[in-house]
Design an enzyme around this catalytic site. Structure first.
Site, short mmCIF file in Angstrom:
data_model
loop_
_atom_site.label_atom_id
_atom_site.label_comp_id
_atom_site.label_asym_id
_atom_site.label_seq_id
_atom_site.Cartn_x
_atom_site.Cartn_y
_atom_site.Cartn_z
N HIS A 219 0.81 -1.15 -0.03
CA HIS A 219 -0.02 -0.07 0.04
C HIS A 219 0.78 1.29 0.08
O HIS A 219 1.51 1.52 1.05
CB HIS A 219 -0.83 -0.03 1.31
CG HIS A 219 -1.79 -1.15 1.31
ND1 HIS A 219 -1.46 -2.42 1.76
CD2 HIS A 219 -3.11 -1.40 0.97
CE1 HIS A 219 -2.32 -3.36 1.67
NE2 HIS A 219 -3.39 -2.74 1.05
N HIS B 239 -4.62 3.89 -2.74
CA HIS B 239 -4.66 3.17 -1.60
C HIS B 239 -3.67 1.87 -1.66
O HIS B 239 -3.04 1.56 -0.76
CB HIS B 239 -6.05 2.61 -1.15
CG HIS B 239 -6.09 1.72 0.11
ND1 HIS B 239 -6.21 2.26 1.47
CD2 HIS B 239 -6.08 0.53 -0.01
CE1 HIS B 239 -6.08 1.14 2.12
NE2 HIS B 239 -5.96 -0.09 1.58
N GLU C 137 -16.02 -6.34 25.16
CA GLU C 137 -15.09 -7.33 25.00
C GLU C 137 -14.06 -7.41 24.27
O GLU C 137 -13.10 -7.74 24.53
CB GLU C 137 -15.88 -8.62 24.76
CG GLU C 137 -17.11 -8.97 25.67
CD GLU C 137 -18.30 -8.08 25.24
OE1 GLU C 137 -18.51 -7.37 24.40
OE2 GLU C 137 -19.36 -8.21 26.30
N HIS D 160 -26.21 -17.67 25.34
CA HIS D 160 -25.15 -17.27 26.04
C HIS D 160 -24.46 -18.88 26.40
O HIS D 160 -23.50 -18.73 27.53
CB HIS D 160 -25.80 -16.92 27.37
CG HIS D 160 -26.16 -15.25 27.27
ND1 HIS D 160 -27.03 -14.89 26.45
CD2 HIS D 160 -26.04 -14.45 28.15
CE1 HIS D 160 -27.07 -13.67 26.62
NE2 HIS D 160 -26.46 -13.24 27.65
#
Lengths: 672, 672
Positions: A35, A265, A414, A476
């Site tokens: 890149h 890019h 998380e 869960h």
């Protein structure tokens, strides 16, 4: 862009930055991959940062009090390789730059911490770097509080792109940094308005300035090609007590025909266009040739920090020997000598007391004795402190007015938590562990993979590890997550059966230097199965004989975690019928696989029928059930082959057939 | 809170809302499990929404033009169960409420779309619902553009908690909704300032109002217990053309001793405290008893939409028969009759032309013929359109001024994309597929799991499926992701070997009604291996004999995707030495496992040695290598046992030994 005007205004700066641009173009063209545009766009920011602000000594890339520089937009790896080569990093030779992205080169496709000492973290998966940086900055605050700012006083700088800011994890990082007012964190946003698919506008119209301000950040907007503005902004960012975001308006692939386009890019390899770009820069040397005067200026930048570093070494030597030792021990990831004896004492106590507790509670019992002797541990939870049992009495809450606090309330984040833990581990000096429900491994997964790839010993405390969760139901209840973690290279997946195994797992996790650990722990109570005290860490063998067959060994039952109790009960049923049954506890498949053939044969000898028991999918078990000298057609598995359900845990184990009777029946059916 | 004042001010409203609160308290107490506080806090908002705004007919929960109601804070499931019971939903009987969270009950721990018709999506993992909702609202816009607002004109309402807004995925959802100005999306934020660990302030100080505004949302702040304010806010939200966020200041566990505390988040079961709370509410009936007049009022709300629905049916009948058929077909997830012939024609063409293309290109070739005949498909990519090959010429870009556009530029938001795709599939009428790099399955993982759990046929197009990625290196090279996807129940993982298999995989994915599909596709070119045209969809068998052994069959090579080419080349090497070698292509292990024993035996007969070949970890392969009549000790695997590296792809395959020669050597070693 009027490149000529830029050149004229700050010729010295310009040529230093042009060196980054030219090396990037050359290396990407040579690799025909990579890149180009991002390093070309951010060269000015990086140059000013390195020249005027970044505290580092190129000859000592791991000096503990260096500023950290994190390229969250890791695809722009040639930015970091150019910088390291220019400042005289010993690893990033010109040959390395020429071998960008080639087999065996240290200049990998994306920056990899385990290849280059000066690369702080492995980036590429977007948004990870900015979230790692939160952990770096938290670790710095913690260390500074503990050792004083004479020895710990550095910044964490990040370059993030639009991709990083669109990834959800960035919001978690922004929220955390804002909440904790991490004033030494400075994020440069490469505001080039381009993504792979086109302009940012195609997919996002968020006002990033407003968004960062909403979370309590200090925000500045500058021209990312104006060295004076960059310098002033960094100076201001260092002064504020808030985390800082500097929105740098830049042109991707500056000066190239592909400037300001999504083509810019990627890999810019057209020879004529490269020539034209270099002409614009006033760059007249051949490929990979940096004029000696420019290289010398860069090397002076690389050497600039040597004075700082030696002064720091003197200050460090002024610390008490005890503090120096503790500091060095923690950076070396050496556990304190007392750890082993502490774990042994706990094991002995537990094998006598034989508590019936959930292994999440066992984990807390282990941490209660570990944390006081390991001041480098940092605990936390993603808003499940009382469920994950990760907080011990002595830790204190990390907060703006308590930087010595060793417990982090991560919030319902998380992913950000896992990435920040990785950042802490990478920063050095602290050993992070934190928890959530095992099912939400899913949310943290990209960072858990990176911990494994980066070879860092982050500890993920994952409680509520099966249908034992009960009434919360299948959303869960993990069933595939043990397999997921085990499928990941360089990861220890511990599923201990009781407090003794849990303590042993913690000992392994906290002495590991280059492997992350997953602690899969129960919600529900389990009996102590290791009732006979053994000094040796049996969990370190991965699997071992927990109960030997009485009489002729006809059956081997293998189980982990909560199902070890089931296996022992099944053994009772079988032995009552005169069927000699061995129970193998297998708290860590990876460690068992690492044992030599002779040990594995001892644990899993040929001859007997085999039943594996785990309240999870079978995937991963066949190596032990069908391989390793197993009798063809004489193995079976008791576990889950679908998602769970909502009901009290005991009823679920019965519904899904994870019972001693079912195990015994299967074993008998195999015996025929 | 002055509960008495609330009661007095709006007595009718109050008692309807109190019914939710009382049922919640009773059900959670009976289950001794669940979350009382959230339904108690949001009962007023929900009551006003249902009474005055939500377009629905309780007797016809799946009426296509209903408003959608999504409980993103899924732990508050008793809110939705209470509402459904009160309005007279046929499934949610009082017995169901009494059996909340018990074995076999439809009132599962968290709301599950596959158990209850009126539950739009399965929530619980936080942030998913709000991101699903983006897909619901997009699908509504698309359908409205196609069928007109006489038949498609409904809102999507969401209740999200602090947890939802802290999860990173929420930012992806907020950004998407803002970008696309989804004016019919209304999010209620349950602003109760409480998380499990304590006050929100422990972990977050983000100004949510400012944050939503930064992404172009219409934001209002109200007292969430004031029915008039709620009504006015919903009315205003329906008027604006922007997505709306209504910040509802609420008290968790309103009126209970645990009000405004984190204890109030969980199960409130103390009998005296329940009694006291009910007394405050003026609720005098026994457990689970709703006074007849209040139940009647709620049932009237449930019946209120019947007129709307019958009027809609008349309007729908006014559509052309063709449009009606298309609408009904898409909602029923029936593929058009032409699909089968279209796939067969492509297969025939390809087996003649034998193109050497990457399977991501093969996938594009399939989509080029599929999209024109399946107007319900919606494609997209997380900013990798040119790499994922998901955009075909006819789709058009979904945008504010082109709601008929069938291609979504999701931005760098894999997780939000996956969740929004799920939302689209759940909404009905559209079939979403979108792509990213296979390695970034990690980011989308929580939503991919939910697609499987929810039994919806979302298609995840995952390109760059191995070390074949090459120079981008290990951060971008999946090795464990096939195992991860295969470990997940109810998921088809396709790894096709060429264009024929890719077309077959698409046919299965687009005719699936209740199983999501993962398309693992190569970056690198592959030869056509299915050179002999077969009408039958061989991929539907999961595995099949691609090349039969010549002479005595001594070896069976099994492979998927790019390694099928390797297997064929290895077969050539072995056959050249007179070793009869069968090649089995195995594009979908799940489908192969579903075949009967006789078919599996035909494909994998006993006797021969076996080598599995896949550029990924072995986990998942042992069932075929060690089980299924395999000879003990006579199997091997060629694949990856660690993370990849940065180098050109061909060199990587050589470095890691994934070559025809290595496979042939292993087979010969097994033959001895």
């Amino acid at each position: 862009m009027d490149i000529a005007a830029l050149r004229e205004k700050n010729p010295d700066h310009w040529m230093k930055a042009a060196a980054i641009r030219a090396l990037t173009l050359d290396a990407v063209a040579a690799a025909n991959s990579g890149h180009s545009g991002m390093p070309m766009g951010m060269a000015d920011v990086a140059t000013v940062l390195y020249e005027k602000h970044l505290k580092f000594d190129a000859a000592h890339p791991q000096w503990p009090d260096r500023d950290r520089f994190i390229l969250s937009a890791g695809h722009g790896s040639m930015l970091i390789y150019s910088l390291l080569h220019l400042v005289g990093d010993a690893q990033v030779t010109l040959d390395q730059v020429k071998n960008f992205r080639q087999m065996g080169a240290l200049t990998a496709g994306h920056p990899e911490n385990f290849l280059l000492d000066a690369v702080e973290t492995t980036t590429g998966p977007l948004g990870q770097g900015i979230a790692n940086a939160v952990g770096f900055a938290m670790a710095e605050e913690m260390q500074r509080a503990q050792y004083g700012k004479k020895v710990v006083d550095h910044h964490t700088y990040v370059i993030a792109g639009d991709g990083c800011l669109m990834e959800g994890i960035s919001q978690e990082a922004i929220g955390l940094a804002g909440r904790h007012q991490l004033g030494k964190l400075v994020v440069f946003w490469d505001n080039n308005n381009i993504t792979i698919d086109g302009t940012v506008d195609l997919s996002d119209r968020t006002n990033q300035v407003q968004r960062f301000k909403a979370s309590g950040w200090h925000v500045q907007e500058i021209d990312g090609h104006d060295p004076e503005a960059i310098d002033a902004a960094i100076t201001a960012a260092k002064k504020t007590k808030k985390p800082s975001m500097i929105a740098c308006k830049t042109h991707i692939a500056l000066g190239h025909a592909a400037q300001d386009t999504s083509k810019g890019h990627g890999a810019l390899t057209d020879a004529d266009q490269m020539k034209a770009a270099k002409a614009q820069y006033g760059w007249t040397t051949g490929p990979f040739e940096v004029p000696a005067d420019i290289k010398a200026q860069w090397e002076a930048i690389g050497a600039r920090g040597a004075t700082d570093r030696t002064a720091w070494e003197e200050r460090f030597a002024g610390l008490s020997q005890q503090k120096q030792d503790r500091f060095n021990r923690a950076y070396a990831l050496d556990a304190p000598k007392r750890l082993s004896a502490t774990i042994k004492a706990l094991k002995k106590q537990v094998s006598e007391d034989q508590p019936k507790v959930a292994t999440r509670k066992s984990s807390e019992m282990a941490l209660e004795v570990i944390n006081p002797i390991m001041p480098e541990t940092v605990g936390g939870s993603a808003d499940l402190t009382g469920s994950n049992n990760t907080k011990t009495g002595d830790l204190g809450m990390f907060d703006t007015d308590n930087r010595k606090g060793r417990y982090v309330y991560w919030g319902i984040r998380e992913h950000g938590m896992a990435a920040a833990m990785n950042g802490m581990a990478l920063h050095g000096g602290v050993r992070p562990y934190s928890g959530t429900f095992f099912c939400f491994t899913d949310y943290a997964r990209p960072s858990m993979r990176l911990a494994a790839l980066m070879k860092i010993p982050t500890v993920f405390v994952m409680t509520h590890d099966s249908i034992g969760v009960g009434e919360d139901g299948p959303t869960h209840q993990p069933v595939e997550h043990l397999a997921i973690c085990r499928a990941t290279p360089n990861t220890y997946v511990f599923r201990p059966a009781d407090t003794v195994e849990t303590a042993e797992a913690w000992e392994i996790a906290l002495t590991s230097k280059d492997t992350p650990s997953v602690m899969a722990l129960t919600r529900q109570n389990l009996p102590t199965v290791r009732t006979e005290h053994k000094l040796a860490n049996l969990t370190a063998k991965g699997a071992y004989v927990l109960a030997e067959a009485e009489g002729k060994r006809q059956v081997i039952l293998m189980a982990t975690g909560s199902e070890v109790e089931t296996a022992l009960a099944a053994r009772d049923l079988l032995q009552a019928q005169g069927i000699g049954t061995r129970v193998v506890s297998m708290p860590c498949m990876e460690l068992f696989a690492e044992q030599d053939e002779a040990y594995r044969r001892k644990v899993l000898p040929a001859g007997a029928v085999r039943v594996g028991i785990e309240a999870a999918v079978r995937q991963g078990w066949d190596q032990w059930l069908l391989g390793e000298r197993a009798k063809p057609g004489k193995s079976d598995f008791v576990g889950m082959d679908r998602f769970g359900a909502s009901a009290p845990a005991g009823e679920l184990f019965a519904k899904f057939g994870i019972t001693a009777q079912h195990v015994a029946d299967k074993a008998q059916a195999l015996l025929g």
